[in-house]
Design a protein around this motif. Structure first.
Motif, mmCIF file in Angstrom:
data_model
loop_
_atom_site.group_PDB
_atom_site.id
_atom_site.type_symbol
_atom_site.label_atom_id
_atom_site.label_comp_id
_atom_site.label_asym_id
_atom_site.label_seq_id
_atom_site.Cartn_x
_atom_site.Cartn_y
_atom_site.Cartn_z
ATOM 1 N N MET A 114 0.826 -1.189 0.000
ATOM 2 C CA MET A 114 0.000 0.000 0.000
ATOM 3 C C MET A 114 0.871 1.254 0.000
ATOM 4 N N ALA A 115 1.939 1.230 0.778
ATOM 5 C CA ALA A 115 2.823 2.393 0.831
ATOM 6 C C ALA A 115 3.457 2.653 -0.531
ATOM 7 N N LEU B 163 2.128 2.010 -3.412
ATOM 8 C CA LEU B 163 1.115 2.606 -4.284
ATOM 9 C C LEU B 163 0.916 4.085 -3.970
ATOM 10 N N ARG B 164 0.957 4.432 -2.676
ATOM 11 C CA ARG B 164 0.843 5.849 -2.294
ATOM 12 C C ARG B 164 2.028 6.651 -2.817
ATOM 13 N N GLU B 165 3.218 6.074 -2.722
ATOM 14 C CA GLU B 165 4.414 6.758 -3.226
ATOM 15 C C GLU B 165 4.354 6.917 -4.737
ATOM 16 N N HIS C 232 1.660 7.158 -6.524
ATOM 17 C CA HIS C 232 0.666 8.194 -6.807
ATOM 18 C C HIS C 232 1.244 9.580 -6.564
ATOM 19 N N ALA C 233 1.954 9.743 -5.454
ATOM 20 C CA ALA C 233 2.573 11.031 -5.153
ATOM 21 C C ALA C 233 3.609 11.401 -6.211
ATOM 22 N N ALA D 35 -2.082 5.695 -11.676
ATOM 23 C CA ALA D 35 -1.679 5.486 -10.286
ATOM 24 C C ALA D 35 -2.897 5.449 -9.370
ATOM 25 N N GLU D 36 -3.872 6.317 -9.614
ATOM 26 C CA GLU D 36 -5.097 6.324 -8.812
ATOM 27 C C GLU D 36 -5.903 5.050 -9.028
ATOM 28 N N LEU E 168 -4.283 2.631 -6.783
ATOM 29 C CA LEU E 168 -4.301 2.970 -5.358
ATOM 30 C C LEU E 168 -5.680 2.824 -4.730
ATOM 31 N N TYR E 169 -6.700 3.385 -5.327
ATOM 32 C CA TYR E 169 -8.008 3.425 -4.670
ATOM 33 C C TYR E 169 -8.637 2.058 -4.448
ATOM 34 N N ARG F 11 -7.216 0.515 -1.370
ATOM 35 C CA ARG F 11 -7.639 1.108 -0.094
ATOM 36 C C ARG F 11 -9.038 0.670 0.311
#
Length: 72
Positions: free
Chosen positions: A1-2, A4-6, A8-9, A28-29, A32-33, A36
């Motif tokens: 998960m981390a 995927l957040r990175e 996306h950022a 990326a979204e 990511l979504y 989550r």
């Protein structure tokens, strides 16, 4: 998960600086979504089970339709 957040950022940063198009952010979204969402699902299911148990044991509330149909 981390990761995927990175990702996306990083995609947002590349887009903001003009190094990529918005398709990368959307990709990326898209990864990511959904990752989550399942973390909230078990909590919602367990809360719904508690509500159903409470109602089955006689607790709870009556909707306006149930109140009107109840014998007086």
């Amino acid at each position: 998960m981390a990761a995927l957040r990175e990702a996306h950022a990083a995609a947002l940063l590349r887009y903001d600086t003009g190094l990529s198009n918005y398709i990368e952010v959307l990709d990326a979204e898209q990864l990511l979504y959904p990752a989550r969402m399942p973390s909230h699902r078990p909590n919602a299911i367990s809360l719904l089970a508690v509500v159903n148990l409470y109602k089955a044991l006689g607790g709870g509330w009556e909707t306006p339709g149930e109140q009107a149909a109840a014998p007086k």
